[in-house]
Scaffold this active site. Structure first.
Site, PDB file in Angstrom:
ATOM      1  N   ARG A 135      26.557 -73.911   1.822  1.00  0.00           N
ATOM      2  CA  ARG A 135      26.034 -73.741   0.464  1.00  0.00           C
ATOM      3  C   ARG A 135      24.522 -73.963   0.423  1.00  0.00           C
ATOM      4  O   ARG A 135      23.783 -73.225  -0.230  1.00  0.00           O
ATOM      5  CB  ARG A 135      26.701 -74.735  -0.491  1.00  0.00           C
ATOM      6  CG  ARG A 135      28.082 -74.370  -0.929  1.00  0.00           C
ATOM      7  CD  ARG A 135      28.625 -75.424  -1.874  1.00  0.00           C
ATOM      8  NE  ARG A 135      28.960 -76.664  -1.200  1.00  0.00           N
ATOM      9  CZ  ARG A 135      28.874 -77.873  -1.748  1.00  0.00           C
ATOM     10  NH1 ARG A 135      28.422 -78.006  -2.990  1.00  0.00           N
ATOM     11  NH2 ARG A 135      29.232 -78.949  -1.082  1.00  0.00           N
ATOM     12  N   TYR A 187      31.788 -70.013  10.296  1.00  0.00           N
ATOM     13  CA  TYR A 187      32.093 -69.646   8.917  1.00  0.00           C
ATOM     14  C   TYR A 187      31.687 -68.208   8.635  1.00  0.00           C
ATOM     15  O   TYR A 187      30.737 -67.693   9.238  1.00  0.00           O
ATOM     16  CB  TYR A 187      31.320 -70.527   7.928  1.00  0.00           C
ATOM     17  CG  TYR A 187      31.634 -71.990   7.979  1.00  0.00           C
ATOM     18  CD1 TYR A 187      32.644 -72.530   7.182  1.00  0.00           C
ATOM     19  CD2 TYR A 187      30.917 -72.853   8.806  1.00  0.00           C
ATOM     20  CE1 TYR A 187      32.927 -73.890   7.210  1.00  0.00           C
ATOM     21  CE2 TYR A 187      31.186 -74.215   8.836  1.00  0.00           C
ATOM     22  CZ  TYR A 187      32.195 -74.722   8.040  1.00  0.00           C
ATOM     23  OH  TYR A 187      32.470 -76.072   8.068  1.00  0.00           O
ATOM     24  N   ASP A 246      35.442 -77.472   1.040  1.00  0.00           N
ATOM     25  CA  ASP A 246      35.370 -77.492  -0.422  1.00  0.00           C
ATOM     26  C   ASP A 246      36.628 -76.879  -1.019  1.00  0.00           C
ATOM     27  O   ASP A 246      37.286 -76.049  -0.383  1.00  0.00           O
ATOM     28  CB  ASP A 246      34.145 -76.715  -0.910  1.00  0.00           C
ATOM     29  CG  ASP A 246      32.839 -77.385  -0.524  1.00  0.00           C
ATOM     30  OD1 ASP A 246      32.838 -78.613  -0.337  1.00  0.00           O
ATOM     31  OD2 ASP A 246      31.823 -76.675  -0.402  1.00  0.00           O
ATOM     32  N   ASP A 305      27.326 -73.040  -5.457  1.00  0.00           N
ATOM     33  CA  ASP A 305      28.362 -72.038  -5.221  1.00  0.00           C
ATOM     34  C   ASP A 305      28.893 -71.492  -6.547  1.00  0.00           C
ATOM     35  O   ASP A 305      28.386 -71.836  -7.629  1.00  0.00           O
ATOM     36  CB  ASP A 305      29.492 -72.585  -4.339  1.00  0.00           C
ATOM     37  CG  ASP A 305      30.265 -73.731  -4.999  1.00  0.00           C
ATOM     38  OD1 ASP A 305      30.114 -73.927  -6.227  1.00  0.00           O
ATOM     39  OD2 ASP A 305      31.022 -74.416  -4.301  1.00  0.00           O
TER      40      ASP A 305
END
Length: 287
Positions: free
Chosen positions: A208, A101, A73, A115
């Site tokens: 997310r 992550y 993203d 987000d």
């Protein structure tokens, strides 16, 4: 035989070296630009160093075959795997590979994008949530699970990204839940309303959505504030991701030599050593 520019002239030694590069390497994606924009900047810098003048001509810029495996993203940072030359053919295997992550979530607020870039859609109290509650909930999201992808995503409907359709104001139905795999999930820090997670997952997973689902499971809501991809397949953020100041032909050549040895079972770097110029650019993204 000397490499030639798309417009005709004989390219220099730097261009010959650039067009001979093939394989996989990793770059650092900063916060802000899209993954595609990072790839375009990388391509521009390499062509400029090689002395290939594009002058905005798209066909000329396509002499460099390059793509990335696994979209990050715009607001996310971290490892972006890049394929160059025949290495672009290996990108599909990277899309299905495991990724790690570090994510920071915010309890008590939900957004339309899941987000920090989105509009707040809901606010709920979170004072009742304890560290133990959060750690216990994480167990429900480990292993083979079902996940509903976010509407604001790179997934496509009729050839267009869902995020593009939503931003245009078109009615878009959520994609059905699909199986995804979470290899490991741990809580690194808990300072309400913020919490930090380390996640290792398979392809097609949305952190997310994970953060949002965790909020719901805790009888509140949550949205992701920050996301960093620390590992993609064998490529790590610390060891392999080249920052923009190292986006040079020589640095990438050295990185290719090192990175191709990280891929067991893949064709050796020698088989990818040379590439013919004049091929069309390729870009691979998560579907």
């Amino acid at each position: 035989m000397a490499a030639r520019e798309a417009g005709g002239g004989v390219a220099g030694r730097a261009a010959q070296k650039l067009f001979s590069l093939s394989g996989l390497f990793a770059v650092y994606k900063p916060k802000g630009p899209t993954s595609a924009a990072v790839l375009n900047l990388l391509k521009e810098k390499l062509l400029a160093e090689a002395g290939v003048q594009t002058n905005g001509n798209k066909r000329k810029s396509q002499v460099l075959k390059i793509g990335h495996g696994g979209t990050l993203d715009s607001a996310a940072t971290g490892v972006l795997v890049v394929g160059i030359g025949k290495g672009t053919k290996l990108l599909k295997t990277m899309l299905a590979g495991s990724k790690k992550y570090t994510a920071i979530g915010l309890l008590g607020k939900a957004t339309d994008t899941l987000d920090a870039t989105g509009k707040i859609t809901e606010e709920k109290p979170y004072d009742q949530v304890t560290k133990t509650d959060l750690e216990n909930v994480l167990q429900k999201f480990t292993g083979d699970i079902m996940q509903v992808p976010p509407l604001y995503s790179a997934l496509k409907k009729d050839g267009e990204r869902l995020s593009t359709l939503v931003k245009r104001g078109e009615a878009v139905e959520a994609k059905p839940a699909r199986p995804v795999r979470v290899y490991s999930l741990s809580l690194q820090q808990f300072q309400p309303p913020l919490f930090t997670l380390d996640v290792e997952c398979g392809g097609g997973f949305y952190v997310r959505s994970l953060v949002s689902d965790i909020g719901k499971e805790l009888s509140t809501c949550a949205s992701m504030q920050e996301l960093t991809r620390t590992k993609h397949g064998p490529f790590t953020l610390e060891e392999h991701a080249l920052h923009e100041d190292k986006w040079t032909i020589d640095e990438i050549a050295r990185s290719l030599e090192h990175c191709m040895s990280l891929l067991p079972g893949e064709p050796s770097h020698k088989k990818f050593k040379t590439e013919h110029p004049g091929e069309t650019a390729v870009s691979c993204e998560d579907k």
